[in-house]
Design an enzyme around this catalytic site. Sequence first.
Site, PDB file in Angstrom:
ATOM      1  N   ASP A  49     -26.191 -28.571  78.779  1.00  0.00           N
ATOM      2  CA  ASP A  49     -24.812 -29.051  78.892  1.00  0.00           C
ATOM      3  C   ASP A  49     -24.770 -30.504  79.376  1.00  0.00           C
ATOM      4  OD1 ASP A  49     -23.757 -26.465  78.266  1.00  0.00           O
ATOM      5  OD2 ASP A  49     -24.117 -25.850  80.325  1.00  0.00           O
ATOM      6  N   GLU A 229     -15.949 -23.309  72.484  1.00  0.00           N
ATOM      7  CA  GLU A 229     -16.012 -23.853  73.835  1.00  0.00           C
ATOM      8  C   GLU A 229     -16.535 -25.289  73.802  1.00  0.00           C
ATOM      9  OE1 GLU A 229     -18.553 -21.211  75.987  1.00  0.00           O
ATOM     10  OE2 GLU A 229     -20.319 -21.637  74.792  1.00  0.00           O
TER      11      GLU A 229
END
Length: 357
Positions: A49, A229
Amino acid sequence: MHISQSILKLAMGLILSLMTGSVSGQNGWPAPEPLKGTIPNNPIAQTLDPALIRRASDKKLFLYTTGKNGSVWTADSLYGPWTHEGSARLREYGGAPSLHQVGDTYYLYINNHEFDYSQVGVTDPDIHQWFHNSSILAASSKTLEIGSWTQHGWLDIHWAKKYNILDAALLTIDDGGKRQNLLSFGSYQQGIFQIPLADPPIKIAAGANGDITQLANNKTSAFPTGPTEASYIFKWKDWYYMFFSSGRCCKQPNGGGWVDRGDVYKVMVCRSKQPRGGYVDDKGVDCAKNSGGKEILGTHNNIWAPGGQGVLVDDEAGGPIIYYHYVPYDVQTKTPANEFRFGWNKLDFSSGWPKVV
């Protein structure tokens, strides 16, 4: 003889391309740009991420990543070498960092699963489930350095069935001297949502919980409710481009394996003339209502499940780049590795839609 020499040259070119990692995938997707030294990574089966930013004062790059209490890498060049600086020392259960500069201050948002929504009157049992109990924490810094962050607590976004409050990304719009801060967030449930923040963007704006808009929900046969997402909205010329990840980021929970390659993470994009909604794909399909989304990067060659992306305009690259994480994939054994790595590529907007190059 001439044919044999041609075949030999072709074979040697292919071998050289494989050695340098420059072969494009079946959809023309390139390998990540080559990096010197150690590639920033999580050496465990946990997403990276990445959040990438270049400090204005000295042009030093900072890469914040998910890990136990966060993990920070720095470099002078996008091509490395990258230095692992250690733990971000933010929160033990924080993840999916997002970095943004507004004025002379840097802002960071992270996911957190420690907040107890029953304290604010929520009684739904899902608030005790990992997939639906997240909140977003805000912090600010003048330097981006480890230990320099001032914590501002959690953003008071009301819990709801339709979203999980995570994967934040900030879009700042300067409109006639009045700055507008918009935070996109959301994961699975019903996709990506957006809420106005105050200025400075360390809390939600007044009345913001009544002004949440839905931006995207990319449904698939394997995930009929929408595995959407990790959004990131980026303005280029006259369009707002919303990048997001669709699919499963990781192995299935509770010791499960990977889903099929078509259902793992891939990078999608939609665009709109307005930042707060109306996003469509290149076919004109509505991204919030009709599962629209143009795929611009997916699994190919030795790259598995690319996603968790962001966009940075950088002088060294000569324009916008997309950065992301991926899982190394062994094409011989058809096995994804047990780690996540950082990668980036340039973006070409000449067609009106971003192309990874």
